[in-house]
Design an enzyme around this catalytic site. Structure first.
Site, PDB file in Angstrom:
ATOM      1  N   ARG A  40     -44.079 -14.437 -43.783  1.00 18.00           N
ATOM      2  CA  ARG A  40     -43.965 -14.378 -42.315  1.00 18.00           C
ATOM      3  C   ARG A  40     -44.882 -15.383 -41.628  1.00 18.00           C
ATOM      4  NH1 ARG A  40     -43.242  -7.849 -41.589  1.00 18.00           N
ATOM      5  NH2 ARG A  40     -40.993  -7.888 -41.880  1.00 18.00           N
ATOM      6  N   LYS A 226     -27.012   5.030 -46.522  1.00 11.83           N
ATOM      7  CA  LYS A 226     -26.455   6.104 -45.690  1.00 11.83           C
ATOM      8  C   LYS A 226     -25.524   5.640 -44.578  1.00 11.83           C
ATOM      9  CE  LYS A 226     -30.232   9.309 -46.291  1.00 11.83           C
ATOM     10  NZ  LYS A 226     -31.417   9.872 -45.659  1.00 11.83           N
ATOM     11  N   GLY A 379     -33.326  -5.267 -44.362  1.00 16.29           N
ATOM     12  CA  GLY A 379     -34.472  -5.502 -45.240  1.00 16.29           C
ATOM     13  C   GLY A 379     -34.119  -5.494 -46.714  1.00 16.29           C
ATOM     14  N   GLY A 402     -35.330  -3.893 -38.960  1.00 18.32           N
ATOM     15  CA  GLY A 402     -34.838  -3.048 -37.873  1.00 18.32           C
ATOM     16  C   GLY A 402     -34.195  -3.859 -36.766  1.00 18.32           C
TER      17      GLY A 402
HETATM   18  P1  ADP Z   1     -30.682  -2.514 -45.668  1.00 18.73           P
HETATM   19  O1  ADP Z   1     -32.190  -2.345 -45.723  1.00 18.73           O
HETATM   20  O2  ADP Z   1     -30.261  -3.849 -46.207  1.00 18.73           O
HETATM   21  O3  ADP Z   1     -30.127  -2.217 -44.322  1.00 18.73           O
HETATM   22  P2  ADP Z   1     -30.253   0.137 -46.707  1.00 18.73           P
HETATM   23  O4  ADP Z   1     -31.670   0.478 -46.441  1.00 18.73           O
HETATM   24  O5  ADP Z   1     -29.214   0.781 -45.879  1.00 18.73           O
HETATM   25  O6  ADP Z   1     -30.053  -1.456 -46.701  1.00 18.73           O
HETATM   26  O7  ADP Z   1     -29.876   0.548 -48.196  1.00 18.73           O
HETATM   27  C1  ADP Z   1     -30.523   0.065 -49.344  1.00 18.73           C
HETATM   28  C2  ADP Z   1     -30.564   1.112 -50.409  1.00 18.73           C
HETATM   29  O8  ADP Z   1     -29.293   1.667 -50.670  1.00 18.73           O
HETATM   30  C3  ADP Z   1     -31.049   0.542 -51.726  1.00 18.73           C
HETATM   31  O9  ADP Z   1     -32.329   1.044 -52.005  1.00 18.73           O
HETATM   32  C4  ADP Z   1     -30.013   1.035 -52.725  1.00 18.73           C
HETATM   33  O10 ADP Z   1     -30.578   1.533 -53.925  1.00 18.73           O
HETATM   34  C5  ADP Z   1     -29.316   2.142 -51.984  1.00 18.73           C
HETATM   35  N1  ADP Z   1     -27.972   2.394 -52.536  1.00 18.73           N
HETATM   36  C6  ADP Z   1     -26.977   1.519 -52.700  1.00 18.73           C
HETATM   37  N2  ADP Z   1     -25.930   2.106 -53.317  1.00 18.73           N
HETATM   38  C7  ADP Z   1     -26.274   3.379 -53.557  1.00 18.73           C
HETATM   39  C8  ADP Z   1     -25.618   4.496 -54.181  1.00 18.73           C
HETATM   40  N3  ADP Z   1     -24.393   4.374 -54.687  1.00 18.73           N
HETATM   41  N4  ADP Z   1     -26.295   5.654 -54.254  1.00 18.73           N
HETATM   42  C9  ADP Z   1     -27.526   5.774 -53.744  1.00 18.73           C
HETATM   43  N5  ADP Z   1     -28.204   4.774 -53.143  1.00 18.73           N
HETATM   44  C10 ADP Z   1     -27.582   3.588 -53.050  1.00 18.73           C
HETATM   45 MG    MG Z   2     -33.396  -0.577 -45.850  1.00 20.58          MG
END
Ligand code: ADP
Ligand code: MG
Length: 422
Positions: A40, A226, A379, A402
């Protein structure tokens, strides 16, 4: 939301005192306080160098971590954690603040710039104001952690006014903080001409461009854990995209909503209706919504769990879906091939476990090889792309976790809205 904002090149900064909001919220080693990743700080260099070359006097500022700005709230917080309030000393609170001083950042920044970075002992106190007043063109100073002031997160106009009074121009380059309406990210703009630095400019041009006027077809790939954390993103992209691809943990709530069995997979029962609604919305809008047609499952959520291939959408009762399968990979990478723009948020599987990283890797590779404008936000998605070695093959990797999610949700970002329109 208007993404067309004035930048540091649209105004005269020569010889001016410039308050520059950076994102120096760097990860630190818990024990030693050493900066473990200076990405950063490095990212802020182009704007800083430009300002210094223009002979501006740069007053940089940032937050770092979550300091508790007053002793009273510190006592309250510790008591909530189960500590006896009577045992909490003011010294202990001050120590907790000292750990979040920006002094190590000033040191690293000075090494990177090859010039002194004058460190202030406070944010708007006597030391900062005296040093800011004495600051000469071509010099740079760094204010202490903006969250040491309790007015920062409250966007207190008095604090914003004090910060603004040290400078003649406000430049914001802290994209990671633009979704927060704080004194140093938005409030100060009420008192100074406010423009973006190069980091925010790039985010607005590429992400903003893709949302406002995308090169089509626009394919959005959504995954992660989620549905509930991505509702705004799904809803907004359904208004914009031509194709939406769903993977990751969230696909099982969609699959269940369509009548599939999902075994022990991540499921958010409260969001089944929402998924149905989104599928209906996709139909009405003529948006192609793709869901997995096969996958890899495991009997337990662990790094050494064996990968069981599952053909079709139904996951066996004693298993959980962990990644998309080979047929799904083909379906998804095909959709990417003809895209004009791809926006990707959320890994396709539990990529942290090597046996379930293939879906995410294949998507990252497809984006890396595509001629489309490729944008990665979020992230964990950014971390996955970097870990897989494809970071420099993407058009843009959004730097704010975020903030990039709220950007994709189409929300107004206070730290962007406050900047001057072009
Ligand atoms: P970002 O930070 O890019 O927005 P998220 O925080 O929504 O992404 O999600 C990332 C997490 O989702 C990772 O830690 C990954 O392990 C989890 N993930 C992906 N697929 C699955 C799955 N099938 N079951 C449980 N967790 C999952
Ligand atoms: Mg995340």
């Amino acid at each position: 939301m208007n993404y067309n904002k004035k930048t540091v090149k649209d105004i005269d900064v020569a010889g001016k005192k410039v308050l520059l909001r950076c994102d120096f919220n760097v990860p630190q080693d818990k024990a030693t306080g050493a900066i473990t990743d200076d990405k950063r700080i490095v990212a802020a260099l182009p704007t800083i160098r430009y300002l210094l070359e223009q002979k501006a006097a740069v007053i940089a500022c940032s937050h770092l971590g979550k300091p508790v700005a007053t002793f009273d709230s510190y006592v309250k917080k510790q008591a909530e954690k189960g500590k006896d309030p009577a045992s909490i000393t003011e010294e202990e609170w001050k120590k907790s603040l000292a750990k979040l001083s920006l002094a190590p950042v000033a040191k690293r920044l000075s090494e990177l710039l090859g010039q002194e970075v004058i460190m202030a002992a406070d944010v708007v106190g006597p030391d900062a104001t005296a040093k800011a007043a004495a600051l000469q063109p071509g010099q740079i100073m760094l204010l202490e952690n903006t969250r040491f002031e309790k007015g920062e997160t409250k966007n207190d106009p008095e604090l914003a006014k004090k910060m603004a009074s040290m400078a003649e121009v406000y430049v914001s380059d802290a994209f990671g903080a633009v979704h927060r309406a704080h004194a140093s990210t938005a409030g100060v703009a009420a008192y100074l001409p406010a423009v973006s630095g190069f980091l925010i400019q790039k985010e607005l041009e590429i992400m903003g461009g893709a949302l406002a006027n995308p090169k089509r077809p626009l394919v959005a790939i959504l995954g992660g854990s989620k549905v509930s954390s991505k509702i705004g993103v799904i809803n907004n992209l359904l208004d914009i995209a031509d194709t939406i691809i769903i993977g990751g943990g969230m696909c099982y709530t969609f699959a269940k909503a369509m009548g599939a069995s999902v075994g022990k997979s991540l499921l958010e029962s409260d969001w089944l209706d929402y998924c149905k609604e989104m599928m209906q919305k996709a139909k009405e809008k003529g948006v192609k919504l793709l869901l997995p047609v096969d996958g890899l499952a495991a009997t337990e959520f662990s790094a050494d769990a064996a990968a069981h291939p599952v053909d079709g959408v139904d996951i066996p009762d004693d298993m959980m879906g962990m990644d998309i399968g080979p047929k799904t990979i083909e379906l998804y990478t095909d959709a990417v091939k003809n895209a004009g723009t791809v926006i990707w948020n959320g890994p396709m599987g539990v990529f942290e476990f090597p046996a379930f990283a293939e879906g995410t890797r294949a998507i990252a590779k497809a984006l890396a090889e595509s001629d489309a404008i490729t944008i990665v936000g979020g992230g964990d998605s950014a971390a996955a792309v970097a870990q897989l070695g494809y970071a420099d093959k993407m058009t843009h990797i959004s730097t704010g976790g975020g903030a990039s999610l709220e950007f994709l949700e189409g929300k107004e970002l206070p730290g962007v809205a406050c900047l001057l329109d072009k």
